[in-house]
Design a protein around this motif. Structure first.
Motif, PDB file in Angstrom:
ATOM      1  N   ALA A 209       0.860  -1.179   0.000  1.00 16.12           N
ATOM      2  CA  ALA A 209       0.000   0.000   0.000  1.00 16.12           C
ATOM      3  C   ALA A 209       0.894   1.225   0.000  1.00 16.12           C
ATOM      4  N   TRP A 210       0.447   2.253  -0.709  1.00 10.79           N
ATOM      5  CA  TRP A 210       1.213   3.485  -0.833  1.00 10.79           C
ATOM      6  C   TRP A 210       0.435   4.622  -0.201  1.00 10.79           C
ATOM      7  N   PHE A 211       1.009   5.226   0.857  1.00 10.47           N
ATOM      8  CA  PHE A 211       0.440   6.414   1.494  1.00 10.47           C
ATOM      9  C   PHE A 211       1.190   7.617   0.928  1.00 10.47           C
ATOM     10  N   LEU A 212       0.561   8.301  -0.042  1.00 14.98           N
ATOM     11  CA  LEU A 212       1.230   9.371  -0.768  1.00 14.98           C
ATOM     12  C   LEU A 212       0.809  10.756  -0.285  1.00 14.98           C
ATOM     13  N   GLU A 213      -0.117  10.818   0.633  1.00  9.94           N
ATOM     14  CA  GLU A 213      -0.510  12.078   1.289  1.00  9.94           C
ATOM     15  C   GLU A 213      -0.822  13.201   0.287  1.00  9.94           C
ATOM     16  N   PRO A 214      -2.012  13.238  -0.258  1.00  7.47           N
ATOM     17  CA  PRO A 214      -3.195  12.513   0.185  1.00  7.47           C
ATOM     18  C   PRO A 214      -3.566  11.300  -0.670  1.00  7.47           C
ATOM     19  N   ASP A 215      -2.923  11.146  -1.839  1.00  4.46           N
ATOM     20  CA  ASP A 215      -3.321  10.041  -2.709  1.00  4.46           C
ATOM     21  C   ASP A 215      -2.887   8.701  -2.129  1.00  4.46           C
ATOM     22  N   ALA A 217      -2.716   4.136  -2.968  1.00  2.00           N
ATOM     23  CA  ALA A 217      -2.818   3.006  -3.892  1.00  2.00           C
ATOM     24  C   ALA A 217      -2.541   1.738  -3.106  1.00  2.00           C
ATOM     25  N   TYR A 218      -3.012   0.612  -3.641  1.00  5.25           N
ATOM     26  CA  TYR A 218      -2.647  -0.664  -3.036  1.00  5.25           C
ATOM     27  C   TYR A 218      -2.634  -1.758  -4.088  1.00  5.25           C
ATOM     28  N   ALA A 219      -1.874  -2.808  -3.802  1.00 10.60           N
ATOM     29  CA  ALA A 219      -1.801  -4.000  -4.647  1.00 10.60           C
ATOM     30  C   ALA A 219      -1.876  -5.210  -3.732  1.00 10.60           C
ATOM     31  N   PHE A 220      -2.947  -6.002  -3.876  1.00 10.42           N
ATOM     32  CA  PHE A 220      -3.173  -7.164  -3.023  1.00 10.42           C
ATOM     33  C   PHE A 220      -3.144  -8.431  -3.873  1.00 10.42           C
ATOM     34  N   PRO A 221      -2.197  -9.336  -3.641  1.00  7.03           N
ATOM     35  CA  PRO A 221      -2.231 -10.620  -4.358  1.00  7.03           C
ATOM     36  C   PRO A 221      -3.372 -11.477  -3.842  1.00  7.03           C
ATOM     37  N   ASN A 222      -4.067 -12.145  -4.773  1.00  4.55           N
ATOM     38  CA  ASN A 222      -5.219 -12.966  -4.427  1.00  4.55           C
ATOM     39  C   ASN A 222      -5.061 -14.373  -4.985  1.00  4.55           C
ATOM     40  N   ASP A 223      -6.117 -15.163  -4.838  1.00  6.51           N
ATOM     41  CA  ASP A 223      -6.115 -16.535  -5.325  1.00  6.51           C
ATOM     42  C   ASP A 223      -6.004 -16.571  -6.849  1.00  6.51           C
ATOM     43  N   LEU A 302     -10.178   2.017   1.628  1.00  8.22           N
ATOM     44  CA  LEU A 302      -8.729   1.885   1.462  1.00  8.22           C
ATOM     45  C   LEU A 302      -8.093   1.073   2.586  1.00  8.22           C
ATOM     46  N   TRP A 303      -8.759   0.957   3.741  1.00  4.85           N
ATOM     47  CA  TRP A 303      -8.190   0.194   4.856  1.00  4.85           C
ATOM     48  C   TRP A 303      -8.512  -1.291   4.765  1.00  4.85           C
ATOM     49  N   GLY A 304      -9.407  -1.690   3.871  1.00  6.05           N
ATOM     50  CA  GLY A 304      -9.720  -3.106   3.698  1.00  6.05           C
ATOM     51  C   GLY A 304     -10.347  -3.765   4.909  1.00  6.05           C
ATOM     52  N   VAL A 305     -11.149  -3.014   5.684  1.00  9.10           N
ATOM     53  CA  VAL A 305     -11.707  -3.543   6.922  1.00  9.10           C
ATOM     54  C   VAL A 305     -13.112  -4.114   6.766  1.00  9.10           C
ATOM     55  N   GLY A 306     -13.760  -3.849   5.629  1.00  9.57           N
ATOM     56  CA  GLY A 306     -15.176  -4.193   5.513  1.00  9.57           C
ATOM     57  C   GLY A 306     -15.474  -5.666   5.678  1.00  9.57           C
ATOM     58  N   CYS A 307     -14.684  -6.530   5.028  1.00 10.50           N
ATOM     59  CA  CYS A 307     -14.928  -7.975   5.128  1.00 10.50           C
ATOM     60  C   CYS A 307     -14.705  -8.466   6.557  1.00 10.50           C
ATOM     61  N   GLY A 308     -13.624  -8.017   7.173  1.00  3.77           N
ATOM     62  CA  GLY A 308     -13.334  -8.446   8.538  1.00  3.77           C
ATOM     63  C   GLY A 308     -14.405  -8.004   9.510  1.00  3.77           C
ATOM     64  N   TRP A 309     -14.867  -6.759   9.380  1.00  5.10           N
ATOM     65  CA  TRP A 309     -15.913  -6.270  10.280  1.00  5.10           C
ATOM     66  C   TRP A 309     -17.243  -6.952  10.004  1.00  5.10           C
ATOM     67  N   LEU A 351     -11.076   7.511  13.090  1.00  5.23           N
ATOM     68  CA  LEU A 351      -9.761   7.796  12.526  1.00  5.23           C
ATOM     69  C   LEU A 351      -9.786   7.638  11.005  1.00  5.23           C
ATOM     70  N   ALA A 352     -10.499   6.624  10.518  1.00  3.33           N
ATOM     71  CA  ALA A 352     -10.622   6.444   9.074  1.00  3.33           C
ATOM     72  C   ALA A 352     -11.368   7.616   8.447  1.00  3.33           C
ATOM     73  N   THR A 353     -12.390   8.104   9.127  1.00  3.46           N
ATOM     74  CA  THR A 353     -13.155   9.249   8.621  1.00  3.46           C
ATOM     75  C   THR A 353     -12.277  10.478   8.517  1.00  3.46           C
ATOM     76  N   ASP A 354     -11.417  10.675   9.506  1.00  2.00           N
ATOM     77  CA  ASP A 354     -10.501  11.812   9.461  1.00  2.00           C
ATOM     78  C   ASP A 354      -9.540  11.679   8.276  1.00  2.00           C
ATOM     79  N   HIS A 355      -9.011  10.471   8.057  1.00  2.00           N
ATOM     80  CA  HIS A 355      -8.070  10.266   6.954  1.00  2.00           C
ATOM     81  C   HIS A 355      -8.769  10.391   5.608  1.00  2.00           C
ATOM     82  N   ALA A 356     -10.062  10.076   5.550  1.00  2.00           N
ATOM     83  CA  ALA A 356     -10.811  10.153   4.295  1.00  2.00           C
ATOM     84  C   ALA A 356     -11.019  11.584   3.819  1.00  2.00           C
ATOM     85  N   LYS A 357     -10.692  12.553   4.649  1.00  2.00           N
ATOM     86  CA  LYS A 357     -10.778  13.947   4.212  1.00  2.00           C
ATOM     87  C   LYS A 357      -9.723  14.263   3.161  1.00  2.00           C
ATOM     88  N   ALA A 358      -8.775  13.339   2.976  1.00  2.00           N
ATOM     89  CA  ALA A 358      -7.756  13.455   1.925  1.00  2.00           C
ATOM     90  C   ALA A 358      -6.829  14.646   2.148  1.00  2.00           C
TER      91      ALA A 358
END
Length: 419
Positions: A209-215, A217-223, A302-309, A351-358
């Motif tokens: 994952a790339w934190f470019l402040e504010p942009d 990106a991420y790359a996740f290997p899958n099945d 961008l945090w990928g938390v939806g499935c876990g939650w 905290l995610a909401t704050d970061h989503a302000k970009a």
């Protein structure tokens, strides 16, 4: 079992939505003795969610284990979701402590693999009726309580009654709307586009994952050798980005630090967009009703938390309400217990909401991300937080803040970003 129509319409629990949260809740409640109607508006048992990070954070592993899905996921080729995060201070690379146990993990797996798998497990669970092609069109309410649903089905309109109705029907939850549950909505300052690629190697097979402040990106290997690659620029760039979607997507990826070799990879999906993805937060209970997964809380993708939650909230609900849902306890008290447990996610969400302000990192983020890029113990601490195994209070506890400050003081003036 899967049934187009059930012999009787009296259930302990009716669940709207047979994706991750709904299927998991159906399995866990039925195992605890509840008779469950699991409604899915789509008629195809192989249907799956397309707009997703396809990542299960480590907090989901205990739920996957309880569901008995770990062997099946590994057999399907799910990838351990280890990760590296790029920051202006360098890469955060969590590694196990020397001689210590491996870091907690779960899996990256495409929803085209995961959703049919968990839905079929629900259909096979004694006590669960999977009702495909059933779309909730209203709630049945008596004396201020929800006591059932009305649904459009292949055979016409139908009413199903239950002690408990569960909305597992996503961020635009119809169940929440019909129940009048208020929604708090926060703006997301980024848009996102993603696509699936084959032949896109990542060093060590580790997600990035790339934190470019504010942009971002991420790359996740899958099945099946497929990598999910996403870009999340600041929203002000959307009009220009859309003028040449493919060219903009490729240019953004090529410009990433240590960019993945996208030009030699094969794109095996469309470039799919989420141009407006606000963050939703709803009270997770009402009399006779509960919300789980995105229906209760939709955070920044961008945090990928939806499935876990989704999986966690399903487990919490089953643990809290199963006795009462089968007539062996006080349902209102049980729902209150679920709501209290669900509230532990709100700190992460804020905290995610704050970061989503970009915007750029705030001072605490600068402190913690810089230290994690420079110190192995802080990188492991960051991993626990990113995996949603510890909350913000533990992540930002005085000992961690003191260590981060000491690490950064030793590096004052050194490298990009200095402090």
């Amino acid at each position: 079992m899967t049934k187009p129509e059930s012999a009787g319409d009296g259930y302990d629990v009716v669940i709207s939505g047979a994706s991750l949260a709904g299927s998991a809740a159906a399995i866990l409640l039925a195992r605890r003795g509840a008779r469950v109607a699991l409604l899915e508006r789509r008629s195809d048992p192989e249907a799956y969610k397309v707009l997703c990070t396809h990542s299960l954070t480590a907090n989901a592993y205990p739920v996957l284990a309880e569901l008995g899905l770990v062997p099946a996921l590994e057999q399907a080729g799910a990838v351990l979701n280890r990760a590296r995060w790029h920051t202006r201070w360098g890469w955060i690379e969590p590694r196990p402590e020397p001689g210590g146990p491996e870091l907690p993990y779960a899996y990256n797996v495409r929803r085209s693999t995961l959703d049919p798998l968990i839905r079929s497990r629900a259909a096979e669970t004694p006590g669960v009726d999977l009702l495909l092609g059933h779309q909730v069109t209203g709630l049945v309410q008596e004396a201020g309580r929800t006591v059932g649903v009305r649904a459009s089905t292949p055979g016409g309109e139908r009413e199903l009654r239950a002690r408990l109705v569960v909305g597992a029907d996503g961020k635009d939850s119809a169940v929440a709307k019909y129940a009048g549950v208020p929604t708090r909505q926060d703006r997301n300052g980024r848009f996102s586009y993603f696509a699936h690629f084959r032949g896109l190697p990542l060093p060590g097979g580790v997600a990035r994952a790339w934190f470019l402040e504010p942009d971002m990106a991420y790359a996740f290997p899958n099945d099946d050798g497929v990598t999910v690659l996403a870009v999340l620029p600041e929203k002000k760039w959307l009009p220009a980005f859309r003028e040449d979607l493919e060219g903009s997507f490729l240019a953004f990826v090529r410009a990433l630090p240590e960019a993945p070799p996208i030009d030699s990879a094969e794109r095996v999906s469309k470039i799919i967009g989420m141009v407006d993805y606000p963050l939703h937060n709803r009270r997770p209970t009402a009399p006779g009703l509960a919300l789980i997964g995105d229906a209760a809380l939709t955070s920044d993708p961008l945090w990928g938390v939806g499935c876990g939650w989704a999986l966690q909230s399903a487990q919490w609900l089953a643990e809290a309400v199963a006795p009462a849902a089968t007539g062996r306890g006080d349902l209102d008290r049980s729902l209150a217990a679920y709501a209290r447990r669900h509230r532990r996610l709100l700190g992460h969400h804020r905290l995610a909401t704050d970061h989503a302000k970009a915007g750029p990192f705030n001072p605490l983020q600068r402190l913690m991300f810089a230290a994690a890029a420079r110190d192995a113990a802080m990188a492991r601490h960051m991993h626990l937080y990113a995996s949603r195994l510890i909350g913000p209070l533990r992540f930002l506890n005085p000992v961690a803040l003191a260590r981060a400050s000491a690490v950064n003081l030793r590096h004052r003036g050194a490298g990009p970003g200095g402090r």
